[in-house]
Structure formats: structure tokens, C-alpha cells
Design a protein around this motif. Structure first.
Motif, mmCIF file in Angstrom:
data_model
loop_
_atom_site.group_PDB
_atom_site.id
_atom_site.type_symbol
_atom_site.label_atom_id
_atom_site.label_comp_id
_atom_site.label_asym_id
_atom_site.label_seq_id
_atom_site.Cartn_x
_atom_site.Cartn_y
_atom_site.Cartn_z
ATOM 1 N N HIS A 237 -76.547 7.088 122.047
ATOM 2 C CA HIS A 237 -75.206 6.551 121.817
ATOM 3 C C HIS A 237 -74.885 5.440 122.819
ATOM 4 O O HIS A 237 -74.277 4.422 122.451
ATOM 5 N N GLU A 238 -75.274 5.648 124.057
ATOM 6 C CA GLU A 238 -75.020 4.643 125.088
ATOM 7 C C GLU A 238 -75.786 3.354 124.793
ATOM 8 O O GLU A 238 -75.259 2.252 124.973
ATOM 9 N N GLU A 239 -77.024 3.499 124.337
ATOM 10 C CA GLU A 239 -77.818 2.325 123.999
ATOM 11 C C GLU A 239 -77.213 1.580 122.810
ATOM 12 O O GLU A 239 -77.212 0.346 122.770
ATOM 13 N N PHE A 240 -76.678 2.342 121.857
ATOM 14 C CA PHE A 240 -76.041 1.701 120.702
ATOM 15 C C PHE A 240 -74.785 0.934 121.132
ATOM 16 O O PHE A 240 -74.530 -0.179 120.649
ATOM 17 N N LYS A 241 -74.034 1.509 122.016
ATOM 18 C CA LYS A 241 -72.825 0.836 122.514
ATOM 19 C C LYS A 241 -73.186 -0.479 123.202
ATOM 20 O O LYS A 241 -72.537 -1.511 122.992
ATOM 21 N N LYS A 242 -74.235 -0.443 124.004
ATOM 22 C CA LYS A 242 -74.692 -1.674 124.663
ATOM 23 C C LYS A 242 -75.159 -2.699 123.638
ATOM 24 O O LYS A 242 -74.925 -3.898 123.800
ATOM 25 N N TYR A 243 -75.810 -2.210 122.601
ATOM 26 C CA TYR A 243 -76.284 -3.092 121.539
ATOM 27 C C TYR A 243 -75.111 -3.817 120.874
ATOM 28 O O TYR A 243 -75.166 -5.033 120.648
ATOM 29 N N GLU A 244 -74.055 -3.080 120.582
ATOM 30 C CA GLU A 244 -72.885 -3.681 119.943
ATOM 31 C C GLU A 244 -72.180 -4.660 120.880
ATOM 32 O O GLU A 244 -71.712 -5.714 120.440
ATOM 33 N N MET A 245 -72.095 -4.322 122.149
ATOM 34 C CA MET A 245 -71.453 -5.231 123.095
ATOM 35 C C MET A 245 -72.271 -6.507 123.260
ATOM 36 O O MET A 245 -71.705 -7.604 123.364
ATOM 37 N N MET A 246 -73.584 -6.374 123.258
ATOM 38 C CA MET A 246 -74.437 -7.552 123.373
ATOM 39 C C MET A 246 -74.296 -8.448 122.135
ATOM 40 O O MET A 246 -74.239 -9.684 122.250
ATOM 41 N N LYS A 247 -74.186 -7.831 120.968
ATOM 42 C CA LYS A 247 -73.963 -8.600 119.739
ATOM 43 C C LYS A 247 -72.680 -9.426 119.832
ATOM 44 O O LYS A 247 -72.659 -10.618 119.504
ATOM 45 N N GLU A 248 -71.613 -8.780 120.280
ATOM 46 C CA GLU A 248 -70.332 -9.474 120.383
ATOM 47 C C GLU A 248 -70.363 -10.541 121.474
ATOM 48 O O GLU A 248 -69.809 -11.633 121.303
ATOM 49 N N HIS A 249 -71.022 -10.227 122.569
ATOM 50 C CA HIS A 249 -71.158 -11.199 123.665
ATOM 51 C C HIS A 249 -71.888 -12.452 123.190
ATOM 52 O O HIS A 249 -71.437 -13.583 123.445
ATOM 53 N N GLU A 250 -72.997 -12.264 122.493
ATOM 54 C CA GLU A 250 -73.773 -13.403 122.010
ATOM 55 C C GLU A 250 -72.993 -14.198 120.967
ATOM 56 O O GLU A 250 -73.085 -15.436 120.915
ATOM 57 N N ARG A 251 -72.236 -13.494 120.136
ATOM 58 C CA ARG A 251 -71.421 -14.193 119.135
ATOM 59 C C ARG A 251 -70.385 -15.091 119.806
ATOM 60 O O ARG A 251 -70.204 -16.257 119.438
ATOM 61 N N ARG B 295 -76.327 7.702 110.864
ATOM 62 C CA ARG B 295 -77.125 8.887 110.519
ATOM 63 C C ARG B 295 -77.083 9.901 111.662
ATOM 64 O O ARG B 295 -76.939 11.109 111.437
ATOM 65 N N LEU B 296 -77.221 9.418 112.877
ATOM 66 C CA LEU B 296 -77.184 10.298 114.042
ATOM 67 C C LEU B 296 -75.832 10.997 114.158
ATOM 68 O O LEU B 296 -75.764 12.203 114.427
ATOM 69 N N ARG B 297 -74.735 10.282 113.939
ATOM 70 C CA ARG B 297 -73.405 10.857 114.019
ATOM 71 C C ARG B 297 -73.205 11.917 112.943
ATOM 72 O O ARG B 297 -72.592 12.964 113.187
ATOM 73 N N MET B 298 -73.708 11.653 111.752
ATOM 74 C CA MET B 298 -73.601 12.637 110.661
ATOM 75 C C MET B 298 -74.339 13.917 111.020
ATOM 76 O O MET B 298 -73.821 15.026 110.820
ATOM 77 N N GLU C 127 -64.836 9.026 108.548
ATOM 78 C CA GLU C 127 -64.685 7.662 109.046
ATOM 79 C C GLU C 127 -66.057 7.076 109.360
ATOM 80 O O GLU C 127 -66.769 7.576 110.231
ATOM 81 N N THR C 128 -66.399 6.017 108.648
ATOM 82 C CA THR C 128 -67.666 5.343 108.921
ATOM 83 C C THR C 128 -67.510 4.439 110.141
ATOM 84 O O THR C 128 -66.399 4.214 110.634
ATOM 85 N N LEU C 129 -68.621 3.893 110.610
ATOM 86 C CA LEU C 129 -68.587 3.084 111.823
ATOM 87 C C LEU C 129 -67.697 1.853 111.681
ATOM 88 O O LEU C 129 -67.104 1.398 112.665
ATOM 89 N N ASP C 130 -67.611 1.309 110.466
ATOM 90 C CA ASP C 130 -66.789 0.108 110.300
ATOM 91 C C ASP C 130 -65.300 0.392 110.466
ATOM 92 O O ASP C 130 -64.485 -0.529 110.522
ATOM 93 N N GLN C 131 -64.943 1.675 110.559
ATOM 94 C CA GLN C 131 -63.548 2.053 110.767
ATOM 95 C C GLN C 131 -63.261 2.393 112.226
ATOM 96 O O GLN C 131 -62.177 2.839 112.559
ATOM 97 N N GLN C 132 -64.259 2.202 113.076
ATOM 98 C CA GLN C 132 -64.113 2.602 114.470
ATOM 99 C C GLN C 132 -64.365 1.428 115.409
ATOM 100 O O GLN C 132 -65.034 0.457 115.052
ATOM 101 N N GLN C 133 -63.815 1.569 116.602
ATOM 102 C CA GLN C 133 -64.037 0.574 117.648
ATOM 103 C C GLN C 133 -65.032 1.145 118.642
ATOM 104 O O GLN C 133 -64.825 2.231 119.175
ATOM 105 N N PHE C 134 -66.101 0.421 118.883
ATOM 106 C CA PHE C 134 -67.166 0.928 119.737
ATOM 107 C C PHE C 134 -66.861 0.773 121.220
ATOM 108 O O PHE C 134 -67.371 1.511 122.047
ATOM 109 N N PHE C 135 -66.056 -0.238 121.542
ATOM 110 C CA PHE C 135 -65.779 -0.519 122.951
ATOM 111 C C PHE C 135 -64.447 -1.256 123.066
ATOM 112 O O PHE C 135 -63.946 -1.838 122.097
ATOM 113 N N THR C 136 -63.881 -1.225 124.267
ATOM 114 C CA THR C 136 -62.633 -1.934 124.540
ATOM 115 C C THR C 136 -62.944 -3.306 125.126
ATOM 116 O O THR C 136 -64.086 -3.575 125.528
ATOM 117 N N GLU C 137 -61.937 -4.138 125.200
ATOM 118 C CA GLU C 137 -62.114 -5.461 125.803
ATOM 119 C C GLU C 137 -62.489 -5.331 127.272
ATOM 120 O O GLU C 137 -63.291 -6.113 127.796
#
Length: 420
Positions: A174-188, A294-297, A334-344
Motif C-alpha cells: 500500500h505504501e509503495e502504491f501511494k508513492k507511485y500515485e504521488m510520483m505520477k502527480e508530481h511528474e504531471r 484487487r488487493l483492497r478487495m 467505493e472504487t479507487l477513483d472515488q478515493q483520495q490517495f494522498f493530501t496536498e
């Protein structure tokens, strides 16, 4: 072979379920209802990689222990406390000499492998004079004080290490996924900074459109609910939804027929739900996010159904879950698109960390460049010295040759006349 399959899959974690697996009475199932039913050869099912850095060693130890009838019998009768407390490990003293010899050999190979890893790491850091024996202390799945013999302490440490590591495995994912999402947003965001205002608006519009497309999907059934399982029953198993039967469903999806639904077998049940949201052909669908979903389910179902928290679902646990209100009338999922992975704030903290790491990497790159330039300078200096020495050597050889020729006159006659 059943207990071995579970143990390899579960890596000693709460291995008491092995006893249950051996005592579970097979459920009768009307295979004629199942379209194209094929018998499953459990011997062909490979245990999944645990993700542990000592995964291969763990599997090899299990393979060897499986060959000892005494230890196998004790294991089948052991409860979870006996295993986790280390009492079962004492039975290792009673296994056959052949088994002990093989375990000793496996341990020596593992110690050698770890030493090679340490050496490779230290070589990359250019460290010398380090006590490799002392560094083996960092590995807690074996007793480094006796690298030659596999003792009861080694088995105890292996069980406890695998148990602890696997308990934290999902959290780490889960922690690695959170970092992945933050890196995606950072690069964007960094990419947007490189664009002019017009292009930036175009990219922002495209980004929002992709989000809308991804969020536009059919309703996802609550994992583990009757609606979700009936959909699998009908679309995957090819059975009449009006004939849905929990016992039959359990037997159908206990792929290796060991009496349990393990984590991999559970995750396979969610494929239909995930396909509603994710398509690898669609640019807007991220397959990394699909695996997180899948992991969350799976975690959710385990929390609801796995009452003894051994990360395996028995038939009894499964049937009890189907009697709950949540099974018939679940909350919406609630699927992932309905959730916030991290705060500002978390993103800013992560970006600061990235900035620090980039600064350190740049510093190291600059140092390496200086070292490269210095090595090149030394190389050039050595080449110049080599050329100079070569020239001196040529001059010395020419002088020597001239000295050998100088006493003679043209024609080869000597200037010195012999005495009469």
C-alpha cells in the motif's frame, strides 16, 4: 502434498490450518452442472512467490522437512501457538540424519548467497575491511553464529521471520502504491510547468476527460457479497444463478482442493469486477491501480470472513459469512477513483524528499564526474610518461648502436694499425 502446498503458499504463517486441511471432508459436487469441468491436478499448481528475499531458501527447507515422517506428523498435530512459540522447532532434533544433513547443506548455501550479496553491495560502495560475519546479523531468518549447521534455532527464526514479514507485506505494498500515485502527480505537474498557457490548458482538459472516462463504468458489486459471487457463478462458472449454492461455489473455487480459499484463489474471484473498471487497452485505465484495487478487495473479504485471522478461508468460515446481513445487503463499494490517495501536504513532503534525493544524486554525479576527469588526467599523464620512456629507450638504443659502429672506418677497416 496438501500441507506442503499451504505451507509454501503461506510460508509458515499460521500453519495450523494444515491440520484442518488434512481433516476437511471433501464436499460432494454435481460436476454435471459445470460447463467443461476439468479436474485440477494439484501437483501442477506452483506455489506463488512470497516476495521474501529468502523465498527460495524457505521453499527448499519445506521440501526437505516434508520428507521426514516424524516431523510431518508432529506438524499436522501442532496448533498455532506451538508453531509461533518455537516449541515445534524442537522436534527438529528428532528428524533423520539424512534430513539434517540436507538442511545443513541448504543453510551453508544460503549463508554463502548472503555473503555474496554483502560483498557485491560493499564492492559497489567501495568499502573495504568490513567484517562480513558481523554483517550477517542483519538477516534474521537464520542463525549466523553457526553457519555450518541447521539447528532448531534456525527453523524457529525462519518461521518467525516469514510470519512477521508477511504480516507487513500488504502494508508495504500500500505504501509503495501511494508513492507511485504521488510520483505520477508530481511528474504531471512538472510537465505542465514546461508548457505555455495554451498547451497547459489543453493538457488539463485532456486529463479531466480521461478521469471522466475512467469513472464512467458499470456498478461494482461489493466484494464477497451474494451479488458478486452469483455473478462469478453465472459468468465464470457458467451455472444458473437460480441454483447458486455456497458449498458448491466454495468447492469450485478451491482450485487446489486443499480445503481452503487462499489469497490467490480469493483474488481470482474479483476479476469480473475489476474488468468493469479497468481495460489494458484504455489509456485512462492504470493497471497498477487495478492490482491495488484487487488487493483492497481481497483484504476486505479476509477481514469480513477470515475469523481466526490465519489468512485462509475455511468452508465453515465461508458459510458463516453467507449468513450475515452484509452478504445479502452490502454497502456500496467505493472504487479507487472515488478515493483520495494522498493530501496536498503529503505530496509536498514527498516532493521535498524527491528534491533532497535529486540533490544528493547530483552531488554524487558531480563527484563521479570529477573522479572520471581525474582518472582521465592520470591516464593521459601515464600515456605521456609511457611515450617519453619509449622515446628515451629509442634514443639509448640508437646511442648504443652508434657506439658499436664508431671504431670502424668506411669499408669496415679499423683506424688502429697493428704493431710490427
Amino acid at each position: 502434498m496438501k500441507w506442503r502446498t499451504i505451507l509454501l503458499q503461506y510460508c509458515f504463517l499460521l500453519v495450523t490450518c494444515i491440520l484442518t486441511a488434512l481433516e476437511t471432508v471433501p464436499i460432494d459436487i454435481d460436476k454435471t452442472k459445470v460447463e467443461n469441468a476439468q479436474p485440477v491436478d494439484s501437483a501442477k499448481i506452483e506455489p506463488p512467490d512470497t516476495g521474501l528475499y529468502y523465498d527460495e531458501y524457505l521453499k527448499q527447507v519445506i521440501d526437505v522437512l516434508e520428507t521426514d515422517n516424524h516431523f510431518r506428523e508432529k506438524l499436522q498435530k501442532a496448533d498455532i501457538e506451538e508453531i509461533k512459540s518455537g516449541r515445534l522447532s524442537k522436534e527438529l532434533d528428532l528428524v533423520s540424519h539424512h534430513v539434517r544433513t540436507k538442511l545443513d547443506e541448504l543453510k551453508r548455501q544460503e549463508v554463502a548467497r548472503l555473503r555474496m550479496l554483502i560483498k557485491a553491495k560493499l564492492d559497489s560502495l567501495q568499502d573495504t575491511g568490513i567484517d562480513h560475519h558481523a554483517l550477517l546479523k542483519q538477516f534474521d531468518h537464520l542463525n549466523h553464529l553457526n553457519p555450518e549447521k541447521f539447528e532448531s534455532t534456525d527453523l524457529d527464526m525462519l518461521i518467525k521471520a516469514a510470519t512477521s514479514d508477511l504480516e507487513h507485506y500488504d502494508k508495504a505494498r500500500h505504501e509503495e502504491f501511494k508513492k507511485y500515485e504521488m510520483m505520477k502527480e508530481h511528474e504531471r505537474r512538472e510537465y505542465l510547468k514546461t508548457l505555455n498557457e495554451e498547451k497547459r490548458k489543453e493538457e488539463e482538459s485532456k486529463f479531466e476527460e480521461m478521469k471522466r472516462k475512467h469513472e464512467s463504468h458499470p456498478k461494482v458489486n461489493h466484494p464477497g457479497s451474494k451479488d458478486q459471487l452469483k455473478e462469478v457463478w453465472e459468468e465464470t462458472d457458467g451455472l444458473d444463478p437460480n441454483d447458486f449454492d455456497p458449498k458448491t461455489f466454495f468447492k469450485l473455487h478451491d482450485v487446489n482442493s486443499d480445503g481452503f480459499l487462499d489469497e490467490q484463489e480469493l483474488e481470482a474471484l474479483f476479476t469480473k469486477e475489476l474488468e468493469k473498471v479497468y481495460d489494458p487497452k484504455n489509456e485512462e485505465d492504470d493497471m497498477v491501480e487495478m492490482e491495488e484495487e484487487r488487493l483492497r478487495m481481497r483484504e476486505h473479504v479476509m477481514n469480513e470472513v477470515d475469523t481466526n485471522k490465519d489468512r485462509l478461508v475455511t468452508l465453515e468460515e465461508f458459510l458463516k459469512a453467507t449468513e450475515k446481513k452484509e452478504f445479502l445487503e452490502p454497502d456500496s463499494w467505493e472504487t479507487l477513483d472515488q478515493q483520495q490517495f494522498f493530501t496536498e501536504e503529503e505530496l509536498k513532503e514527498y516532493e521535498n524528499l524527491i528534491s533532497i534525493q535529486e540533490t544528493e544524486l547530483k552531488k554524487k554525479a558531480d563527484e563521479l564526474q570529477k573522479q572520471k576527469e581525474e582518472l582521465q588526467r592520470q591516464h593521459d599523464q601515464l600515456e605521456a610518461q609511457k611515450l617519453e620512456y619509449h622515446q628515451v629507450l629509442q634514443q639509448m638504443e640508437q646511442k648504443k648502436l652508434q657506439q658499436e659502429i664508431s671504431p670502424s672506418v668506411p669499408g669496415g677497416e679499423s683506424k688502429i694499425q697493428p704493431r710490427i
